[in-house]
Scaffold this motif. Structure first.
Motif, PDB file in Angstrom:
ATOM      1  N   LYS A   2       6.744   1.739  -6.931  1.00 20.26           N
ATOM      2  CA  LYS A   2       5.817   1.188  -8.011  1.00 20.26           C
ATOM      3  C   LYS A   2       5.192   0.208  -7.312  1.00 20.26           C
ATOM      4  N   LEU A   3       3.898  -0.187  -7.734  1.00 20.12           N
ATOM      5  CA  LEU A   3       3.261  -1.450  -7.329  1.00 20.12           C
ATOM      6  C   LEU A   3       2.217  -1.609  -8.327  1.00 20.12           C
ATOM      7  N   THR A   4       2.256  -2.995  -8.779  1.00 20.10           N
ATOM      8  CA  THR A   4       1.259  -3.422  -9.787  1.00 20.10           C
ATOM      9  C   THR A   4       0.404  -4.398  -8.826  1.00 20.10           C
ATOM     10  N   ILE A   5      -0.939  -4.156  -8.860  1.00 16.52           N
ATOM     11  CA  ILE A   5      -1.853  -5.039  -8.272  1.00 16.52           C
ATOM     12  C   ILE A   5      -2.295  -6.172  -9.088  1.00 16.52           C
ATOM     13  N   ASP A   6      -1.878  -7.383  -8.929  1.00 16.62           N
ATOM     14  CA  ASP A   6      -2.295  -8.511  -9.740  1.00 16.62           C
ATOM     15  C   ASP A   6      -2.603  -9.783  -8.866  1.00 16.62           C
ATOM     16  N   ASN A   7      -1.713 -10.661  -9.076  1.00 12.08           N
ATOM     17  CA  ASN A   7      -1.959 -11.870  -8.240  1.00 12.08           C
ATOM     18  C   ASN A   7      -1.021 -12.119  -6.951  1.00 12.08           C
ATOM     19  N   GLN A   8      -0.094 -11.061  -6.804  1.00 17.39           N
ATOM     20  CA  GLN A   8       0.437 -11.361  -5.349  1.00 17.39           C
ATOM     21  C   GLN A   8      -0.264 -10.529  -4.410  1.00 17.39           C
ATOM     22  N   LEU A   9       0.034 -11.103  -3.122  1.00 19.35           N
ATOM     23  CA  LEU A   9      -0.817 -10.522  -1.878  1.00 19.35           C
ATOM     24  C   LEU A   9       0.165  -9.191  -1.618  1.00 19.35           C
ATOM     25  N   VAL A  10      -0.393  -8.198  -1.149  1.00 20.82           N
ATOM     26  CA  VAL A  10       0.394  -7.181  -0.808  1.00 20.82           C
ATOM     27  C   VAL A  10       0.930  -7.393   0.607  1.00 20.82           C
ATOM     28  N   THR A  11       2.038  -6.834   0.832  1.00 19.97           N
ATOM     29  CA  THR A  11       2.771  -7.036   2.167  1.00 19.97           C
ATOM     30  C   THR A  11       2.758  -5.657   2.923  1.00 19.97           C
ATOM     31  N   LEU A  12       2.639  -5.981   4.136  1.00 23.03           N
ATOM     32  CA  LEU A  12       3.010  -4.599   4.913  1.00 23.03           C
ATOM     33  C   LEU A  12       3.987  -3.837   4.630  1.00 23.03           C
ATOM     34  N   ALA A  13       5.118  -4.515   4.319  1.00 17.23           N
ATOM     35  CA  ALA A  13       6.053  -3.592   3.975  1.00 17.23           C
ATOM     36  C   ALA A  13       5.794  -2.622   2.817  1.00 17.23           C
ATOM     37  N   ASP A  14       4.990  -3.178   1.671  1.00 16.32           N
ATOM     38  CA  ASP A  14       4.665  -2.612   0.478  1.00 16.32           C
ATOM     39  C   ASP A  14       3.554  -1.466   1.100  1.00 16.32           C
ATOM     40  N   LEU A  15       2.770  -1.684   2.049  1.00 12.83           N
ATOM     41  CA  LEU A  15       1.785  -0.705   2.446  1.00 12.83           C
ATOM     42  C   LEU A  15       2.632   0.496   2.980  1.00 12.83           C
ATOM     43  N   ARG A  16       3.352   0.098   4.127  1.00 14.07           N
ATOM     44  CA  ARG A  16       4.158   1.091   4.640  1.00 14.07           C
ATOM     45  C   ARG A  16       4.853   2.064   3.831  1.00 14.07           C
ATOM     46  N   ALA A  17       5.529   1.497   2.702  1.00 17.69           N
ATOM     47  CA  ALA A  17       6.372   2.125   1.757  1.00 17.69           C
ATOM     48  C   ALA A  17       5.354   3.263   1.151  1.00 17.69           C
ATOM     49  N   ALA A  18       4.165   2.721   0.750  1.00 15.86           N
ATOM     50  CA  ALA A  18       3.181   3.353   0.087  1.00 15.86           C
ATOM     51  C   ALA A  18       2.749   4.622   0.860  1.00 15.86           C
ATOM     52  N   TRP A  19       2.403   4.204   2.133  1.00 11.69           N
ATOM     53  CA  TRP A  19       1.994   5.461   3.049  1.00 11.69           C
ATOM     54  C   TRP A  19       3.350   6.597   3.223  1.00 11.69           C
ATOM     55  N   HIS A  20       4.549   5.898   3.410  1.00 14.55           N
ATOM     56  CA  HIS A  20       5.692   6.945   3.824  1.00 14.55           C
ATOM     57  C   HIS A  20       6.218   7.687   2.787  1.00 14.55           C
ATOM     58  N   ASP A  21       6.345   6.832   1.470  1.00 12.67           N
ATOM     59  CA  ASP A  21       7.204   7.322   0.199  1.00 12.67           C
ATOM     60  C   ASP A  21       6.126   7.726  -0.853  1.00 12.67           C
ATOM     61  N   GLY A  22       5.045   7.254  -1.023  1.00 14.81           N
ATOM     62  CA  GLY A  22       4.211   7.801  -1.958  1.00 14.81           C
ATOM     63  C   GLY A  22       4.385   6.366  -2.966  1.00 14.81           C
ATOM     64  N   VAL A  23       3.182   6.132  -3.711  1.00 10.91           N
ATOM     65  CA  VAL A  23       3.273   5.167  -4.688  1.00 10.91           C
ATOM     66  C   VAL A  23       2.498   5.662  -6.068  1.00 10.91           C
ATOM     67  N   THR A  24       3.125   4.846  -7.056  1.00  9.09           N
ATOM     68  CA  THR A  24       2.523   4.709  -8.289  1.00  9.09           C
ATOM     69  C   THR A  24       2.023   3.308  -8.583  1.00  9.09           C
ATOM     70  N   VAL A  25       0.739   3.200  -8.727  1.00 11.63           N
ATOM     71  CA  VAL A  25       0.082   1.882  -8.701  1.00 11.63           C
ATOM     72  C   VAL A  25      -0.795   1.755  -9.931  1.00 11.63           C
ATOM     73  N   SER A  26      -0.580   0.467 -10.328  1.00 12.97           N
ATOM     74  CA  SER A  26      -1.295   0.241 -11.645  1.00 12.97           C
ATOM     75  C   SER A  26      -1.869  -1.363 -11.550  1.00 12.97           C
ATOM     76  N   LEU A  27      -2.773  -1.637 -12.471  1.00 11.97           N
ATOM     77  CA  LEU A  27      -3.204  -3.043 -12.229  1.00 11.97           C
ATOM     78  C   LEU A  27      -2.835  -4.026 -13.481  1.00 11.97           C
ATOM     79  N   GLY A  28      -2.542  -5.229 -12.938  1.00 13.91           N
ATOM     80  CA  GLY A  28      -1.931  -6.171 -13.888  1.00 13.91           C
ATOM     81  C   GLY A  28      -3.213  -6.726 -14.592  1.00 13.91           C
ATOM     82  N   ASP A  29      -2.696  -7.653 -15.705  1.00 12.92           N
ATOM     83  CA  ASP A  29      -3.714  -8.133 -16.602  1.00 12.92           C
ATOM     84  C   ASP A  29      -4.777  -8.975 -15.843  1.00 12.92           C
ATOM     85  N   ASP A  30      -4.210  -9.973 -14.981  1.00 13.98           N
ATOM     86  CA  ASP A  30      -5.426 -10.740 -14.345  1.00 13.98           C
ATOM     87  C   ASP A  30      -6.279  -9.868 -13.534  1.00 13.98           C
TER      88      ASP A  30
END
Lengths: 213, 250
Positions: A2-30
């Motif tokens: 699960k990945l919430t896009i908000d104020n944190q930078l995404v890391t290459l590890a996040d992106l690799r996991a999303a690529w490899h394992d799939g991802v459920t993405v949501s948007l944070g309030d900010d």
């Protein structure tokens, strides 16, 4: 993951996991607030009648052509249709997922002026594992990956094909099955989807084996 | 090499220097690790960047045209990475060539008993050479090319998308080359039996032998290479590398 896009930078590890394992993405309030503010600003610009590139002008060399207010949605749709000229074998679903995720990250920074609804629909495609069919060849990697991203944008507005569980399906049918309403593009939205380095990035990122994040 | 019987037995031998593919491995692969680290930095930056145009600045009330979509950083990073991938394969192929040559390795020709009747690893080195050569062509930089588009409005472009895409072919090639080296090296160490290599290397061989038995007489290595390459792709050997290369952990 699960990945919430908000104020944190995404890391290459996040992106690799999303690529490899799939991802459920949501948007944070900010992120939602940033997107909405920039979108209001574009609405004001249109209402005020200012000439802004890609909002009420032609594209590239045709930037000096002013487009009338009643044609602004048509302009964006034509951009998507005319730029979807990719060729070659299709990109893998994993790469397409990464492309869409990186587009969400870029739009969520709030500098693009698109509607929240557009970004949410892109998230919905990712979360429902609906992958636009994107031919791999035909980008020169400037102005962004125009042709490949036009194929991605096509799926959002219900044109072209998508892959669902490995099967090619016309985009409108797949969207309907998932309960996703196709987007009618608002000013600047086609351009915001097509400009971007997401395809080159997605092609580059999935290095295998070990790599620091 | 710590604890290797084989190394111990050669401490006083008459060969005082190894060829560069062995002796200069730390310098070459160290440079490759530096490339990886730089490329990761570029990609992390780009992944968090806004890459469309024009950009909307709500605070200052401006819509500004710029060029954040120009993927030159990605193109150059991909080209830089291509160099590292090509060099890892080039060095690995040279060590395979060294292993099959009895004058350099001191091992049976082509790493097989009854040479002549058996051709052993003769063709596996040829496969590695073909792949290493292919990667050298693929390493030609994509970013130095540019063809003007859009009636010259977009008069310089990055070619980043191809730059990135070709890396997949290069990675497949280098995984096959390194798989051949792993098979050849394990075979070479087998000929030293009962002397053993270090615990770290013997662990790698034990893992390898589960998917590819020792080469006793001629057989097709094609599927063995594929199986080993798949384990390399899966990152199965990272644990061994991390145990001896502390810098990989950070």
């Amino acid at each position: 993951m699960k990945l919430t896009i908000d104020n944190q930078l995404v890391t290459l590890a996040d992106l690799r996991a999303a690529w490899h394992d799939g991802v459920t993405v949501s948007l944070g309030d900010d992120a939602r607030a940033r997107i909405a503010e920039a979108n209001e600003f574009i609405d004001d610009v249109v209402a005020h009648g200012d000439t802004v590139y890609g909002v009420n002008t032609g594209f590239g060399q045709m930037a000096q052509v002013r487009i009338s207010d009643k044609e602004l949605a048509h302009l964006q749709e034509n951009l998507v249709r005319s730029h979807a000229v990719g060729v070659g074998e299709d990109l893998d679903d994993e790469i397409v997922r990464l492309i869409m995720l990186m587009k969400v990250v870029a739009l969520a920074a709030g500098f693009s002026g698109v509607r929240l609804k557009l970004v949410e629909t892109l998230c919905a495609l990712i979360n429902n594992e609906i992958y636009p069919r994107i031919p791999s060849r035909g980008s020169v990697g400037a102005s962004g990956d125009l042709a490949p991203l036009a194929h991605m944008a096509g799926a959002l507005i219900g044109i072209g094909e998508v892959r669902v569980k490995g099967d090619l399906v016309p985009a409108p049918i797949a969207l309907k099955a998932a309960g996703i309403e196709p987007i009618t593009l608002a000013p600047k939205e086609g351009l915001a989807l097509l400009n971007g380095t997401c395809v080159a990035m997605a092609g580059r990122l999935p290095s295998r084996g070990c790599c620091a994040n | 090499m710590l604890g290797s019987d084989i190394r111990q037995s050669h401490l006083e031998c008459d060969r005082v220097q190894d060829p560069y593919s062995i002796r200069c491995q730390p310098q070459v692969v160290g440079a490759c690790l530096d490339v990886l680290s730089h490329v990761c930095w570029v990609l992390r930056t780009e992944a968090n960047a806004v890459t469309d145009n024009p950009l909307v600045f709500v605070e200052s009330g401006a819509v500004l045209s710029g060029g954040n979509f120009h993927a030159e950083p990605v193109a150059m990073a991909a080209d830089y990475l291509a160099l590292a991938i090509a060099e890892i394969g080039a060095l690995s192929e040279r060590r395979i060539a060294l292993l099959i040559d009895p004058h350099l390795s001191g091992l049976p020709p082509f790493l097989v008993a009854e040479g002549g009747l058996n051709s052993g690893f003769m063709m596996a080195q040829v496969t590695a050479a073909a792949l290493a050569s292919e990667n050298k062509s693929h390493a030609h930089p994509a970013s130095v090319d540019s063809i003007p588009t859009s009636a010259n409005q977009e008069d310089h472009v990055s070619m980043a998308t191809f730059a990135a895409r070709r890396l997949h072919t290069m990675l497949d090639n280098v995984a096959d080359i390194v798989a051949i080296e792993l098979l050849a090296a394990a075979q070479g160490i087998d000929f030293h039996h009962p002397q053993k290599s270090s615990a770290a290397i013997e662990n790698v061989i034990t893992a390898l032998r589960k998917i590819s038995p020792r080469y006793v007489e001629d057989r097709s290595l094609s599927s063995d290479i594929r199986r080993v390459a798949a384990t390399i792709d899966d990152g199965n050997y990272c644990q061994y590398a991390e145990s001896i290369l502390p810098s990989l952990r950070t």
